[in-house]
Design an enzyme around this catalytic site. Sequence first.
Site, PDB file in Angstrom:
ATOM      1  N   ASP A 107      41.274  46.861  31.500  1.00  0.00           N
ATOM      2  CA  ASP A 107      41.780  45.877  32.455  1.00  0.00           C
ATOM      3  C   ASP A 107      42.260  46.647  33.678  1.00  0.00           C
ATOM      4  O   ASP A 107      43.235  47.398  33.606  1.00  0.00           O
ATOM      5  CB  ASP A 107      42.922  45.082  31.820  1.00  0.00           C
ATOM      6  CG  ASP A 107      43.501  44.022  32.753  1.00  0.00           C
ATOM      7  OD1 ASP A 107      43.397  44.187  33.986  1.00  0.00           O
ATOM      8  OD2 ASP A 107      44.099  43.047  32.259  1.00  0.00           O
ATOM      9  N   TYR A 164      42.139  39.680  44.008  1.00  0.00           N
ATOM     10  CA  TYR A 164      43.089  39.077  44.951  1.00  0.00           C
ATOM     11  C   TYR A 164      44.355  39.900  45.131  1.00  0.00           C
ATOM     12  O   TYR A 164      45.230  39.517  45.903  1.00  0.00           O
ATOM     13  CB  TYR A 164      43.452  37.648  44.534  1.00  0.00           C
ATOM     14  CG  TYR A 164      43.744  37.455  43.062  1.00  0.00           C
ATOM     15  CD1 TYR A 164      44.947  37.837  42.501  1.00  0.00           C
ATOM     16  CD2 TYR A 164      42.786  36.879  42.234  1.00  0.00           C
ATOM     17  CE1 TYR A 164      45.202  37.655  41.159  1.00  0.00           C
ATOM     18  CE2 TYR A 164      43.027  36.692  40.890  1.00  0.00           C
ATOM     19  CZ  TYR A 164      44.241  37.079  40.350  1.00  0.00           C
ATOM     20  OH  TYR A 164      44.476  36.908  39.005  1.00  0.00           O
ATOM     21  N   LYS A 165      44.453  41.044  44.460  1.00  0.00           N
ATOM     22  CA  LYS A 165      45.622  41.904  44.631  1.00  0.00           C
ATOM     23  C   LYS A 165      45.321  42.923  45.733  1.00  0.00           C
ATOM     24  O   LYS A 165      45.346  42.597  46.912  1.00  0.00           O
ATOM     25  CB  LYS A 165      45.975  42.575  43.302  1.00  0.00           C
ATOM     26  CG  LYS A 165      46.296  41.607  42.168  1.00  0.00           C
ATOM     27  CD  LYS A 165      46.680  42.340  40.920  1.00  0.00           C
ATOM     28  CE  LYS A 165      46.740  41.438  39.702  1.00  0.00           C
ATOM     29  NZ  LYS A 165      47.708  40.337  39.805  1.00  0.00           N
ATOM     30  N   ARG A 220      59.862  43.286  40.573  1.00  0.00           N
ATOM     31  CA  ARG A 220      58.765  44.207  40.885  1.00  0.00           C
ATOM     32  C   ARG A 220      58.661  44.426  42.389  1.00  0.00           C
ATOM     33  O   ARG A 220      58.660  43.481  43.174  1.00  0.00           O
ATOM     34  CB  ARG A 220      57.433  43.678  40.357  1.00  0.00           C
ATOM     35  CG  ARG A 220      57.298  43.682  38.861  1.00  0.00           C
ATOM     36  CD  ARG A 220      55.849  43.498  38.413  1.00  0.00           C
ATOM     37  NE  ARG A 220      55.189  42.392  39.093  1.00  0.00           N
ATOM     38  CZ  ARG A 220      53.925  42.040  38.862  1.00  0.00           C
ATOM     39  NH1 ARG A 220      53.198  42.719  37.992  1.00  0.00           N
ATOM     40  NH2 ARG A 220      53.387  41.019  39.497  1.00  0.00           N
TER      41      ARG A 220
END
Length: 413
Positions: A211, A236-237, A385
């Site tokens: 992943d 999309y990151k 985060r």
Amino acid sequence: MPTDSALDAEAAALDAADPLAAHRDAFVGAESPLVYFDGNSLGRPPRATADRLARFVTDEWGGRLIRGWDEAWMELPFAIGDRIGASTLGAAGGQTVIGDSTTVLLYKLLRAALDAQMTTDANRVEIVVGRDDFPTDRYLVEGIAAERGARVVWVEVDTARGVDADLLRAVVGPRTAVVLLSHVSYRSGFLADGPGLTAIAHDAGALVLWDLCHSAGSVPVELDAWGADLAVGCTYKYLNGGPGSPAFAYVATRHQSTLTQPVQGWMGAADVFSMGPLYRPADGMRRFLSGTPPVLAMIALQDTLDLLEQAGIAAVRAKSVALTEFALRVADGILSPLGVRLASPRDPAERGGHLTLSHPSMRAVTARLWADDVIPDYRDPHGLRIGLSPLSTSFAETLAGMRAVAAAVVREG
């Protein structure tokens, strides 16, 4: 800890010396005072994407209409997939394709790998996955195991780290079929040893599915060199494809003719337009497609790939390390005295592109920060985060955000 003015001077000096600083101007909103600490969940859009999408609507979609499929769109999943493979995955051409969501692609490849292993050796019925992997990964493993009569083997991990060599060696063996591993842990940012863990799984006779959602576009990946079997990642990151942009799948060439993906659709057939009575899978990566490619949804990816190809993933990683190291120094000085602790590896060689800071008030802190245009995200237990996207984040922005976190902890703590 340096004084406030010294920190300002350090951030300014780091920005002045940053070889990637000019790329920041390529992103919408980077010029605003908003602090964005969530590029590891949804990247900022490149400015060029607005023009690209407009041109696509008017020229390709509006102008070429259905002819667009024959002229370009049918091959986009492979052309863009190969660009992702070359620029971010260390993958030779013909092994990466853009397709469905991360969840669907993980299902396809995990199920295909398990079926292949169980067909070869009926004793290989175990799927190994980390207890702290992203929920989708864990839920899929449980569902596929139930569906195929397999068994889940959990790797118990420290939530401030991830799966390492000792932990993996302890759970793999002659019954292991597939190991699903996160290259960068979604919660802690722990950076796994790609080649080392792949070798351990292979020594046990298992296949490995990586992943790459939190590493693609931020951390160098060398799938071919690792000897990796399979990989999936979102776009999309750090690839800035936009909300819900389609995921990518990697299948090593040696497995492409032997794996049977379980969602047989017309786009994966050997002759897509024959509309034949029976399904015969295509050769190569086309066989891992199912339905009509999400053309509009993958258009935006090309602008970030342009930037990544110009910058090089090594420079992106160097900037990422510098950003997280700077954020950590600031956190040690202004957040540690407030009772905030680091819930990520301190060694940058063991850390991806984000830090997690832990404090009992972080859920309320996150809500307050969002209201003040400082945008991190929250993960249980008590984790805030700090996601620092190297192409679009400056050191000054990082410093401003860390100061805002400290102020919010004081107010909410």
